[in-house]
Design a protein around this motif. Structure first.
Motif, short mmCIF file in Angstrom:
data_model
loop_
_atom_site.label_atom_id
_atom_site.label_comp_id
_atom_site.label_asym_id
_atom_site.label_seq_id
_atom_site.Cartn_x
_atom_site.Cartn_y
_atom_site.Cartn_z
N SER A 186 59.05 -34.24 55.01
CA SER A 186 58.15 -34.05 55.33
C SER A 186 57.38 -33.59 55.73
O SER A 186 55.62 -32.42 56.13
CB SER A 186 59.26 -32.51 56.36
OG SER A 186 59.29 -31.50 55.39
N GLY A 187 56.68 -33.58 54.20
CA GLY A 187 54.93 -33.03 53.80
C GLY A 187 55.12 -31.53 53.23
O GLY A 187 54.08 -30.49 52.39
N ALA A 188 56.21 -30.51 52.84
CA ALA A 188 56.24 -29.48 51.89
C ALA A 188 56.09 -29.21 50.94
O ALA A 188 56.75 -30.60 50.11
CB ALA A 188 57.49 -28.86 52.14
N LEU A 189 54.85 -28.40 49.94
CA LEU A 189 55.59 -28.81 48.76
C LEU A 189 56.23 -27.88 47.70
O LEU A 189 56.17 -26.73 47.86
CB LEU A 189 54.22 -28.55 48.01
CG LEU A 189 53.02 -29.13 48.27
CD1 LEU A 189 51.17 -29.08 48.08
CD2 LEU A 189 53.10 -30.74 47.94
N VAL A 190 56.73 -28.18 46.81
CA VAL A 190 58.08 -26.80 46.40
C VAL A 190 57.98 -27.18 44.59
O VAL A 190 57.92 -28.66 44.11
CB VAL A 190 59.38 -27.95 46.33
CG1 VAL A 190 60.42 -26.98 45.53
CG2 VAL A 190 59.50 -27.82 47.92
N TYR A 191 56.98 -26.44 44.13
CA TYR A 191 57.31 -25.86 42.47
C TYR A 191 58.64 -25.68 42.33
O TYR A 191 59.26 -25.15 42.20
CB TYR A 191 56.03 -24.65 42.46
CG TYR A 191 55.97 -24.75 40.52
CD1 TYR A 191 55.59 -25.60 39.84
CD2 TYR A 191 56.19 -23.40 40.00
CE1 TYR A 191 55.49 -25.76 38.50
CE2 TYR A 191 55.79 -23.01 39.23
CZ TYR A 191 55.51 -24.17 38.36
OH TYR A 191 55.19 -23.46 36.77
N MET A 192 58.69 -27.09 40.93
CA MET A 192 59.71 -26.66 40.58
C MET A 192 59.41 -26.73 38.82
O MET A 192 59.08 -27.50 38.69
CB MET A 192 60.70 -28.35 40.78
CG MET A 192 62.18 -27.85 39.66
SD MET A 192 62.92 -29.67 40.73
CE MET A 192 64.66 -30.31 38.87
N THR A 193 60.48 -25.74 37.97
CA THR A 193 60.12 -25.21 36.87
C THR A 193 62.05 -25.62 36.52
O THR A 193 63.64 -24.97 37.05
CB THR A 193 59.86 -24.33 36.47
OG1 THR A 193 60.38 -23.05 37.11
CG2 THR A 193 58.15 -23.86 37.15
N TYR A 194 62.01 -25.88 35.03
CA TYR A 194 63.69 -25.62 34.59
C TYR A 194 63.04 -25.59 32.76
O TYR A 194 61.98 -26.11 32.65
CB TYR A 194 64.40 -26.74 34.97
CG TYR A 194 64.23 -27.88 34.45
CD1 TYR A 194 64.13 -28.56 33.81
CD2 TYR A 194 63.23 -28.54 35.43
CE1 TYR A 194 64.48 -30.14 33.24
CE2 TYR A 194 63.63 -30.09 35.18
CZ TYR A 194 63.48 -30.50 34.05
OH TYR A 194 63.42 -32.22 34.33
N THR A 195 63.83 -25.06 32.04
CA THR A 195 64.55 -24.92 30.93
C THR A 195 65.78 -25.50 30.40
O THR A 195 66.73 -25.10 31.42
CB THR A 195 64.28 -23.27 29.90
OG1 THR A 195 64.93 -23.04 30.81
CG2 THR A 195 62.81 -23.14 30.62
#
Length: 148
Positions: free
Chosen positions: A76-85
């Motif tokens: 749908s065009g939404a941006l999501v910042y994903m981080t992981y350790t």
């Protein structure tokens, strides 16, 4: 009473690893540029945008510490910042990336966080998530779960 969780999505990254080598601190450093990928789940799906990265350090005891940052774009065009350790533990004699049949010989786990401003996905900002990882020919893959 044990933990409860539900699947969030499966994600596959395409990346190009570069071996920096033994750095002055005495660790082996590997940096991978994320060039793309895709994720699929019941509540969200889309693609991994180019530009993220995976900064891996192999400690003296052989355990690898992951530090990953990626930008996801939903259908749908939404941006999501994903981080992981997380940690990647492989047998001492195994080469990386490991063969596809490595299976249970690997401990490949991550703690995942999300940030988004999208009003329909704002719930992602408040969940605790974790990932179970594996390798594929194009890069790492994960099953991501929400801890309830």
């Amino acid at each position: 009473m044990g933990p409860n969780f539900r699947p969030l999505f499966s994600i596959a990254f395409t990346s190009t690893p570069r071996l920096l080598g033994d750095v002055p601190a005495g660790y082996l450093r590997r940096i991978s540029a994320i060039s793309g990928g895709e994720f699929v789940g019941d509540r969200m799906r889309g693609r991994v945008l180019p530009g993220g990265g995976d900064w891996v350090v192999k400690r003296h005891d052989g355990v690898m510490h992951m530090d990953v940052r990626a930008l996801l774009e939903t259908d749908s065009g939404a941006l999501v910042y994903m981080t992981y350790t997380g940690r990647l533990v492989v047998p001492a004699d195994m080469v990386l990336p490991p063969p596809p049949d490595a299976g249970n010989e690997l401990y490949f786990r991550s703690a995942v966080q999300f940030e988004t401003a999208d009003h329909e996905l704002v719930w992602l900002n408040n969940i605790v998530a974790f990932g179970l990882g594996a390798f594929s020919s194009g890069g790492p893959t994960y099953e991501i779960y929400e801890l309830l």
